[in-house]
Write a protein that holds these residues in place. Structure first.
Motif, short mmCIF file in Angstrom:
data_model
loop_
_atom_site.label_atom_id
_atom_site.label_comp_id
_atom_site.label_asym_id
_atom_site.label_seq_id
_atom_site.Cartn_x
_atom_site.Cartn_y
_atom_site.Cartn_z
N THR A 1 0.86 -1.18 0.00
CA THR A 1 0.00 0.00 0.00
C THR A 1 0.90 1.23 0.00
OG1 THR A 1 -1.89 1.10 1.07
CG2 THR A 1 -0.18 0.21 2.52
N ALA A 2 0.28 2.39 -0.11
CA ALA A 2 1.00 3.66 -0.03
C ALA A 2 0.17 4.62 0.80
CB ALA A 2 1.26 4.24 -1.42
N TRP A 3 0.79 5.26 1.78
CA TRP A 3 0.12 6.28 2.57
C TRP A 3 0.15 7.60 1.79
CZ3 TRP A 3 -0.80 5.90 8.29
CH2 TRP A 3 -0.83 4.56 8.72
N HIS A 4 -0.66 8.55 2.25
CA HIS A 4 -0.74 9.81 1.50
C HIS A 4 -0.74 11.01 2.44
CE1 HIS A 4 -1.50 12.66 -1.61
NE2 HIS A 4 -2.76 12.90 -1.28
N LEU A 5 0.14 11.94 2.14
CA LEU A 5 0.13 13.26 2.79
C LEU A 5 -0.46 14.24 1.78
CD1 LEU A 5 0.75 15.39 4.88
CD2 LEU A 5 3.15 15.39 4.12
N ALA A 6 -1.68 14.69 2.04
CA ALA A 6 -2.42 15.52 1.10
C ALA A 6 -2.18 17.01 1.36
CB ALA A 6 -3.92 15.22 1.20
N GLY A 7 -2.59 17.83 0.39
CA GLY A 7 -2.52 19.28 0.53
C GLY A 7 -3.76 19.84 1.19
N PRO A 8 -3.91 21.16 1.24
CA PRO A 8 -5.04 21.79 1.94
C PRO A 8 -6.39 21.41 1.35
CG PRO A 8 -3.30 23.39 1.46
CD PRO A 8 -2.95 22.15 0.72
N SER B 1 5.05 21.51 7.50
CA SER B 1 3.91 20.60 7.66
C SER B 1 4.30 19.19 7.24
CB SER B 1 2.70 21.09 6.86
OG SER B 1 2.93 21.00 5.46
N GLY B 2 5.18 19.07 6.24
CA GLY B 2 5.68 17.76 5.86
C GLY B 2 6.54 17.13 6.94
N TYR B 3 7.33 17.96 7.61
CA TYR B 3 8.18 17.47 8.70
C TYR B 3 7.33 16.93 9.86
CZ TYR B 3 11.64 17.65 12.48
OH TYR B 3 12.46 17.33 13.53
N ARG B 4 6.29 17.67 10.21
CA ARG B 4 5.43 17.22 11.30
C ARG B 4 4.68 15.94 10.93
NH1 ARG B 4 3.26 23.35 12.58
NH2 ARG B 4 4.96 23.94 14.00
N GLY C 1 10.23 17.88 3.93
CA GLY C 1 10.05 17.78 5.37
C GLY C 1 9.89 16.35 5.84
N VAL C 2 9.16 15.53 5.06
CA VAL C 2 8.98 14.12 5.40
C VAL C 2 10.33 13.41 5.42
CG1 VAL C 2 8.06 11.91 4.58
CG2 VAL C 2 6.60 13.95 4.59
#
Length: 357
Positions: free
Chosen positions: A185-192, A228-231, A257-258
């Protein structure tokens, strides 16, 4: 120095120097075919020697055309909007148009109305609105304006012609690449939330997983910034060894940031967690490791936006409400090596959004 030497040269001065009539100079400037080659050369030589510049205001009065286009934008400190603005200006210049830009902190009914009034007073022939937020396009759709308007980033289904990169396809390319590399699977960090691009990328990610029979994990959300990516990366690090092996991040700045957060947590990329981004910002290939990402062709966006706007200005045939989608390109780099599943890895059920690690 005489007063005549102080003032800029006029068309009459060019005609006198070249030994031709005022009308002949005008024909040369308009690239009229009924001018002999030797006469054209004399006029152009006189124009160059004298440094003559045509009076655009006088031309506008004579032709009722200002050859000026307006651009309304916000968030121009971000890579996407800034690149789009540059591409629009470049495309407009290539067509012989000037660009008048109004940058606003936020696009609302009031600020858009003010911007369009300002551009209208300046005599623009049409406007391109860089409006990636759905609320901005909704506000724009409710306003009346005496010139054609094209949006960039969103606008489909709202009665406004638009040009966009196919964000849904880009997300499918990135997510499909991670699955093909061996990740379950792949997780997702989305935008606003309010950005149509963020929604389309999330939808493409979700559709790709579901088409492969995978239930999408909980979505994390950022604001496009590296912070926000770091957090989010700090939260993601807590899931390593519990089902997390790949992350699709909605833009390259958040991916930066990730990567840092994972590195600080002792998580290796891509050996432990693969990371893919979106945009292909110029610095992405110099991240550590170089970032796999989705490239947006902003030059094509600029060219198609200006071409569409000029077609509308000139009344050339177009579909009722045209939408032009530019295909993105997957750029594979070292952040997403093929994954060898570990025997100890166990699957986990997707958690509610915002669940602690």
């Amino acid at each position: 120095m005489t007063p005549a030497q102080l003032r800029p040269p006029t068309m009459a001065d060019v005609a006198r120097t070249a030994g031709v009539s005022h009308q002949t100079v005008s024909r040369v400037l308009a690239d009229h075919p009924n001018v002999r080659d030797e006469t054209r050369v004399k006029v152009l030589r006189a124009i160059e020697e004298m440094g003559y510049r045509r009076n655009s205001s006088a031309r506008a009065l004579a032709t009722r055309r200002t050859r000026t286009l307006g651009v309304v934008a916000s968030d121009t400190t971000l890579y996407g909007p800034a690149s789009t603005l540059f591409a629009l200006e470049e495309a407009a210049r290539a067509e012989g148009y000037l660009v008048s830009t109004v940058s606003m902190r936020k696009l609302t009914v009031d600020t858009l109305s003010e911007a369009l009034d300002h551009l209208g007073d300046g005599g623009v022939e049409g406007v391109v609105a860089i409006a990636p937020q759905r609320s901005a396009v909704e506000a724009l759709a409710g306003l009346r304006h005496p010139f054609p308007v094209v949006t960039v980033g969103s606008g489909a289904g709202m009665g406004i012609p638009c040009v966009t990169v196919d964000q849904h396809l880009g997300a499918r390319l990135a997510t499909g690449h991670l699955l093909a590399a061996g990740h379950r699977t792949a997780w997702h960090l989305a935008g606003p939330d309010d950005w149509q691009e963020a929604a389309d990328r999330e939808a493409g990610w979700r559709a790709t997983l579901e088409a492969s029979g995978v239930e999408p994990p909980a979505v994390l959300r950022g604001d496009w910034s590296p912070l926000s990516g770091y957090r989010a990366g700090q939260e993601l690090a807590g899931w390593v060894g519990r089902g997390l092996t790949a992350v699709f991040v909605a833009n390259d700045q958040m991916a930066l940031g990730v990567l840092r957060a994972l590195r600080e947590a002792g998580v290796r990329t891509p050996e432990d967690v693969a990371v893919a981004g979106f945009d292909d910002a110029p610095e992405s290939e110099f991240f550590s490791p170089p970032l796999t990402t989705v490239r947006q062709d902003f030059s094509a966006v600029g060219r198609h936006s200006i071409a569409l706007l000029l077609d509308l200005i000139e009344g050339r045939a177009r579909p009722a409400t045209p939408r032009i989608a530019i295909e993105p390109q997957l750029v594979v780099r070292a952040s997403t090596f093929p994954h060898a599943p570990q025997r100890t890895t166990r699957s986990i059920a997707p958690q509610p959004e915002g669940a602690p690690p």
